[in-house]
Design a protein around this motif. Structure first.
Motif, PDB file in Angstrom:
ATOM      1  N   ASP A  35       0.849  -1.189   0.000  1.00 32.69           N
ATOM      2  CA  ASP A  35       0.000   0.000   0.000  1.00 32.69           C
ATOM      3  C   ASP A  35       0.882   1.236   0.000  1.00 32.69           C
ATOM      4  O   ASP A  35       2.062   1.179   0.355  1.00 32.69           O
ATOM      5  CB  ASP A  35      -0.949   0.021   1.200  1.00 32.69           C
ATOM      6  CG  ASP A  35      -2.207   0.854   0.920  1.00 32.69           C
ATOM      7  OD1 ASP A  35      -2.323   1.390  -0.211  1.00 32.69           O
ATOM      8  OD2 ASP A  35      -3.066   0.971   1.804  1.00 32.69           O
ATOM      9  N   SER A  77      -4.662   7.005  -0.301  1.00 31.54           N
ATOM     10  CA  SER A  77      -5.266   5.772   0.215  1.00 31.54           C
ATOM     11  C   SER A  77      -6.000   5.969   1.543  1.00 31.54           C
ATOM     12  O   SER A  77      -6.878   5.188   1.873  1.00 31.54           O
ATOM     13  CB  SER A  77      -4.190   4.712   0.427  1.00 31.54           C
ATOM     14  OG  SER A  77      -3.305   5.099   1.471  1.00 31.54           O
ATOM     15  N   ASP A  86      -4.700   5.192   4.245  1.00 29.45           N
ATOM     16  CA  ASP A  86      -4.232   4.074   5.058  1.00 29.45           C
ATOM     17  C   ASP A  86      -3.292   4.633   6.123  1.00 29.45           C
ATOM     18  O   ASP A  86      -2.220   5.147   5.816  1.00 29.45           O
ATOM     19  CB  ASP A  86      -3.510   3.070   4.162  1.00 29.45           C
ATOM     20  CG  ASP A  86      -3.028   1.837   4.926  1.00 29.45           C
ATOM     21  OD1 ASP A  86      -2.904   1.893   6.159  1.00 29.45           O
ATOM     22  OD2 ASP A  86      -2.757   0.815   4.267  1.00 29.45           O
ATOM     23  N   MET A 113      -7.586   0.745   2.237  1.00 29.39           N
ATOM     24  CA  MET A 113      -6.324   0.467   1.546  1.00 29.39           C
ATOM     25  C   MET A 113      -6.520   0.721   0.056  1.00 29.39           C
ATOM     26  O   MET A 113      -7.616   0.529  -0.476  1.00 29.39           O
ATOM     27  CB  MET A 113      -5.894  -0.982   1.770  1.00 29.39           C
ATOM     28  CG  MET A 113      -5.536  -1.308   3.213  1.00 29.39           C
ATOM     29  SD  MET A 113      -5.025  -3.055   3.453  1.00 29.39           S
ATOM     30  CE  MET A 113      -6.625  -3.872   3.454  1.00 29.39           C
ATOM     31  N   ARG A 159     -10.449   2.198  -3.467  1.00 28.20           N
ATOM     32  CA  ARG A 159     -10.045   1.768  -2.131  1.00 28.20           C
ATOM     33  C   ARG A 159     -10.870   0.550  -1.722  1.00 28.20           C
ATOM     34  O   ARG A 159     -12.004   0.378  -2.172  1.00 28.20           O
ATOM     35  CB  ARG A 159     -10.281   2.876  -1.090  1.00 28.20           C
ATOM     36  CG  ARG A 159      -9.473   4.132  -1.291  1.00 28.20           C
ATOM     37  CD  ARG A 159      -9.907   5.182  -0.275  1.00 28.20           C
ATOM     38  NE  ARG A 159      -9.277   6.484  -0.506  1.00 28.20           N
ATOM     39  CZ  ARG A 159      -9.714   7.616   0.039  1.00 28.20           C
ATOM     40  NH1 ARG A 159     -10.768   7.599   0.850  1.00 28.20           N
ATOM     41  NH2 ARG A 159      -9.095   8.763  -0.215  1.00 28.20           N
TER      42      ARG A 159
END
Length: 448
Positions: free
Chosen positions: A339, A362, A364, A402, A421
């Motif tokens: 990622d 992302s 993340d 992610m 995502r």
């Protein structure tokens, strides 16, 4: 007239109210997206304590298939990881094969270059049907494999495979040469049945797919004859046979694999099954067959590379390749996901031949921490994080956003982040993950 005027004023007020409401909703929506970015970007010191470099020493020794994923196909750093991971496993764990999300036929041709054939790595990347592999990074992987083989003993030489089946054109030339040289069919019969997969004349469709499959099956039956029968047909003596056993075996396996992947491509025209389900099942079947080949001529250990969506060990939508490999191999299958916090991606425009460079975030949290890592890149190996009170343990066991960016861009993706995502707990999908803070776009090499 007064009534009409009043109605128009009322309609005008309603329209203005709706527009104002829509404007507020848009502000709130994009405000929420920005707030999510800010929240995910906060520093978490506990993650820094768990950061590790990419190294084979953290990966179990009892695995036979290791996969490295791509969160985005058009990201330069994701392609560099292919070589980094493969080198680790070759040099430190004795792996002897690399297999890519690309057609078997085109990769078999590249493998012949890696084994000492003519050409250059830059010429070889042009063999790929997918332009995402026409890159310096892919040429570097191919070059490294060829250079390794120049000094490696026979038992440690490496090979290059493909396990996809979407572009069977790359198999035409080899299938024809092998079929004719082994007297499996006539040139006229071959052309009649398989010219439909020949490059610029490609015309495989639902009308001729059945005939193609029947012809491929007849070739396979002849190619799988006993060595004695094959020897009689080709005129090869027993003494000559002993000298070419390994080469003949590999050529025969290439032939059977290319027959099979062309057959799989033809089957997609006839099957009523979901194309993604069918493709991933076929890819898993091909990976298993490649592993069987390597168990006979190599280490029996294989690195595979594909999009994160294909290699992940759990998929809530359908049984993807990684899910099937997990069922078949258990702990012998090891998945490394990837990622990136922000990627500038070279991506194909949906429905068009052109490509575009676009940026995506992302959100993340773990990818955001890569800004504190050496080289803005690090790995987490989930099996070593066992303390349930550890913040990193909790994060990796909690569903989070992610990046999973495919090969297709639409302007609407700017307004629908869920289109690029996925949400899931990292430990449920992968055994470990490599996180990058920033990703840059691949640059496609021009064909000379």
């Amino acid at each position: 007239m007064k009534i009409i005027g009043k109605l128009l004023k009322l309609v005008g007020k309603i329209v203005l109210t709706l527009l104002a409401f829509l404007f507020v909703c848009i502000l709130l929506y994009f405000g929420k997206l920005k707030f999510e970015e800010l929240q995910a970007h906060r520093e978490i010191e506990e993650v820094q304590a768990e950061m590790k470099p990419l190294s084979a020493e953290y990966i179990p020794e009892n695995i036979s298939i290791l996969s490295i994923g791509e969160a985005a196909h058009g990201c330069k750093e994701m392609q560099e990881l292919k070589l980094s991971v493969f080198k680790e496993m070759v040099e430190k764990r004795g792996f002897t094969a690399f297999a890519l999300e690309a057609d078997y036929g085109e990769c078999a041709e590249i493998n012949r270059f890696i084994q000492g054939g003519e050409g250059s790595a830059e010429e070889m990347v042009q063999k790929f049907a997918f332009p995402i592999y026409h890159t310096i990074e892919m040429a570097e992987l191919i070059s490294w494999m060829r250079e390794w083989n120049e000094s490696a003993p026979e038992e440690k030489k490496v090979r290059f495979y493909g396990f996809d089946m979407q572009d069977p054109e790359g198999s035409y030339t080899f299938l024809k040469e092998y079929s004719l040289s082994h007297k499996l069919t006539s040139e006229e019969e071959f052309s009649k049945n398989l010219d439909c997969i020949k490059g610029e004349n490609f015309s495989l469709n639902e009308k001729n797919a059945g005939e193609v499959i029947a012809f491929l099956d007849s070739l396979k039956e002849k190619a799988e004859k006993s060595p004695e029968e094959a020897q009689k047909e080709t005129g090869i003596t027993t003494d000559e046979q002993e000298g070419i056993d390994k080469q003949a075996f590999k050529e025969n396996q290439d032939f059977l694999m290319e027959l099979n992947t062309v057959r799989q491509a033809a089957e997609t025209w006839l099957s009523k099954e979901n194309s993604s389900v069918l493709r991933d099942r076929d890819m898993e079947e091909n990976v298993k067959k490649i592993l069987e080949i390597e168990q006979k001529i190599g280490s029996g250990k294989l690195v595979i590379s594909a999009h994160d969506g294909h290699i992940q060990k759990a998929n809530p939508i359908y049984n993807s390749m990684g899910v099937l490999l997990t069922k078949d191999f258990g702990e012998a299958y090891y998945a490394i996901g990837t990622d990136v916090w922000k990627v500038t991606d070279n991506i194909k425009v949906l429905g068009e031949a052109k490509r575009t460079v676009q940026s995506f975030v992302s959100v993340d949290t773990l990818a955001a921490q890569a800004r504190f890592a050496k080289g803005k890149q690090y790995a987490l190996y989930f099996s070593s994080i066992t303390d349930e009170k550890n913040k990193v343990y909790q994060l990796t066991h909690t569903p989070m956003e992610m990046l999973q960016l495919g090969e297709g861009y639409s302007f609407l993706m700017r307004f629908i982040p869920n289109s690029y995502r996925v949400k899931g707990a990292p430990v449920q999908r992968y055994d470990s993950m490599i996180y990058l803070y920033e990703g840059n776009p691949i640059e496609l090499l021009e064909e000379k």
